[in-house]
Scaffold this motif. Structure first.
Motif, mmCIF file in Angstrom:
data_model
loop_
_atom_site.group_PDB
_atom_site.id
_atom_site.type_symbol
_atom_site.label_atom_id
_atom_site.label_comp_id
_atom_site.label_asym_id
_atom_site.label_seq_id
_atom_site.Cartn_x
_atom_site.Cartn_y
_atom_site.Cartn_z
ATOM 1 N N MET A 44 -5.566 59.082 -8.509
ATOM 2 C CA MET A 44 -5.915 57.629 -7.697
ATOM 3 C C MET A 44 -7.354 57.547 -7.734
ATOM 4 S SD MET A 44 -2.697 56.420 -5.570
ATOM 5 C CE MET A 44 -2.999 53.937 -5.874
ATOM 6 N N TYR A 45 -7.783 56.530 -8.641
ATOM 7 C CA TYR A 45 -9.361 55.940 -8.756
ATOM 8 C C TYR A 45 -9.279 54.910 -7.611
ATOM 9 C CZ TYR A 45 -14.140 53.703 -9.706
ATOM 10 O OH TYR A 45 -15.470 53.130 -9.812
ATOM 11 N N PRO A 46 -10.192 54.773 -6.526
ATOM 12 C CA PRO A 46 -11.637 55.670 -6.604
ATOM 13 C C PRO A 46 -11.834 57.237 -5.646
ATOM 14 C CG PRO A 46 -12.252 53.536 -5.189
ATOM 15 C CD PRO A 46 -10.649 53.769 -5.716
ATOM 16 N N CYS A 47 -10.419 56.580 -4.517
ATOM 17 C CA CYS A 47 -11.218 57.215 -3.593
ATOM 18 C C CYS A 47 -9.128 58.685 -3.867
ATOM 19 C CB CYS A 47 -10.640 57.217 -2.264
ATOM 20 S SG CYS A 47 -13.104 56.852 -2.370
ATOM 21 N N GLY A 48 -8.674 58.948 -4.493
ATOM 22 C CA GLY A 48 -7.304 59.314 -4.607
ATOM 23 C C GLY A 48 -6.691 58.561 -3.471
ATOM 24 N N GLY A 49 -6.364 57.153 -3.656
ATOM 25 C CA GLY A 49 -5.487 56.726 -2.576
ATOM 26 C C GLY A 49 -6.317 56.331 -1.041
ATOM 27 N N SER A 50 -6.731 57.203 -0.545
ATOM 28 C CA SER A 50 -7.171 57.511 0.590
ATOM 29 C C SER A 50 -7.658 55.907 1.061
ATOM 30 C CB SER A 50 -7.447 58.110 1.471
ATOM 31 O OG SER A 50 -6.920 59.050 0.722
ATOM 32 N N PRO A 51 -6.874 54.750 1.945
ATOM 33 C CA PRO A 51 -8.497 54.188 2.176
ATOM 34 C C PRO A 51 -9.431 54.235 3.281
ATOM 35 C CG PRO A 51 -6.820 53.808 4.161
ATOM 36 C CD PRO A 51 -6.504 54.647 2.942
ATOM 37 N N THR A 52 -10.389 53.649 2.897
ATOM 38 C CA THR A 52 -11.591 53.667 3.842
ATOM 39 C C THR A 52 -11.216 54.098 5.618
ATOM 40 O OG1 THR A 52 -13.091 52.339 1.848
ATOM 41 C CG2 THR A 52 -14.045 52.962 3.962
ATOM 42 N N THR A 53 -12.185 54.652 6.312
ATOM 43 C CA THR A 53 -11.967 55.351 7.439
ATOM 44 C C THR A 53 -12.891 54.662 7.896
ATOM 45 O OG1 THR A 53 -11.678 56.987 8.453
ATOM 46 C CG2 THR A 53 -13.120 57.294 6.841
ATOM 47 N N ASN A 54 -12.676 54.291 9.478
ATOM 48 C CA ASN A 54 -13.613 54.467 10.121
ATOM 49 C C ASN A 54 -14.686 55.716 10.911
ATOM 50 O OD1 ASN A 54 -13.444 51.413 9.348
ATOM 51 N ND2 ASN A 54 -11.850 51.017 11.163
ATOM 52 N N ASN A 55 -13.814 56.542 10.985
ATOM 53 C CA ASN A 55 -14.456 57.888 11.666
ATOM 54 C C ASN A 55 -15.119 58.380 10.092
ATOM 55 O OD1 ASN A 55 -14.283 60.179 12.917
ATOM 56 N ND2 ASN A 55 -12.706 61.026 12.219
ATOM 57 N N ARG A 56 -16.663 58.641 10.605
ATOM 58 C CA ARG A 56 -17.505 58.537 9.303
ATOM 59 C C ARG A 56 -18.772 59.931 9.394
ATOM 60 N NH1 ARG A 56 -19.165 54.572 5.345
ATOM 61 N NH2 ARG A 56 -17.462 53.063 5.639
#
Length: 238
Positions: A44-56
């Motif tokens: 899945m585009y853009p990041c393989g179905g994973s939402p943005t994380t706050n743990n950068r």
């Protein structure tokens, strides 16, 4: 982000599946197949179905290292690799699935090819010790961005993995230390530049192939677009 220790423990099972970013971090485990993702998340585009994380993860403003395990599955001895950058962290604060860069349109590297010894899953890790920032892109410490890694198979399907980063000054102690345990090149994975052969210049009209033999020749040319190089040769271009 997943630590390098956790990735090392998990690699025996994960490397045969899909792509994992081992440095500077990883958005999260998207090696999942379930009712919602019957064919797996990483397609899945853009990041393989994973939402943005706050743990950068912190990453230098001048560019830095990137390492990944290509993994994949049996049947693909070669693949193309793309590394892109998305800037910003737009979207509603209360919905991480809608937060992140509006696009991933800034290539960090020219695309290149990886070469496995067989059609079995790729045995090992690829390390790019100094990935530069795109020309014309200026960032400052504290800016957020996302690095996107794309791996495409010979049939054209793509796998997506991301790491969410915050830029920091080079030498900032918060930037994960790069060493031979978290960024190394496995001897069983080769690399190649990707070359383009011009078969017909733009503006020459609808030139027709004369016969079946010519079509076969063109097909052979179209598939002869790779030239093997050593890892050092590729890295020298960075």
């Amino acid at each position: 982000m997943f630590s390098s220790t956790l990735l090392a423990v998990a690699s025996a099972t994960l490397v045969s599946a899909h792509t994992i970013i081992t440095y500077p971090g990883w958005r999260g485990n998207n090696l999942i197949t379930n009712e919602s993702f019957p064919y797996g998340m990483q397609w899945m585009y853009p990041c393989g179905g994973s939402p943005t994380t706050n743990n950068r993860t912190y990453w230098p403003t001048t560019g830095g290292a990137l390492a990944f395990q290509p993994g994949w599955f049996s049947g693909h001895a070669t693949a193309f690799i793309y590394v892109n950058l998305g800037l910003g962290n737009e979207g509603p604060e209360d919905n991480p699935e809608l937060r992140g860069p509006p696009n991933m349109s800034h290539p960090l590297l020219p695309p290149f090819q990886i070469l496995g010894p067989t059609k079995n899953p790729y045995p090992g890790t690829v390390c790019l010790p100094q990935v530069p920032m795109p020309q014309g892109i200026e960032v400052k410490p504290g800016d957020n961005a996302t690095i996107q890694l794309i791996e495409t198979a010979v049939h054209g399907a793509a796998l997506y993995s991301c790491v969410d980063i915050t830029f920091a000054e080079p030498g900032d102690p918060r930037i994960p230390h790069v060493n031979e345990t978290n960024c190394f090149n496995s001897t069983d994975i080769g690399v190649a530049d990707i070359y383009t052969l011009t078969l017909r210049e733009s503006g020459q009209g609808n030139a027709k192939v004369a016969n079946a033999a010519s079509r076969s020749d063109l097909g052979s040319l179209a598939h002869s677009v790779y030239a093997s190089v050593l890892f050092g040769g590729l890295l020298a271009l960075l």
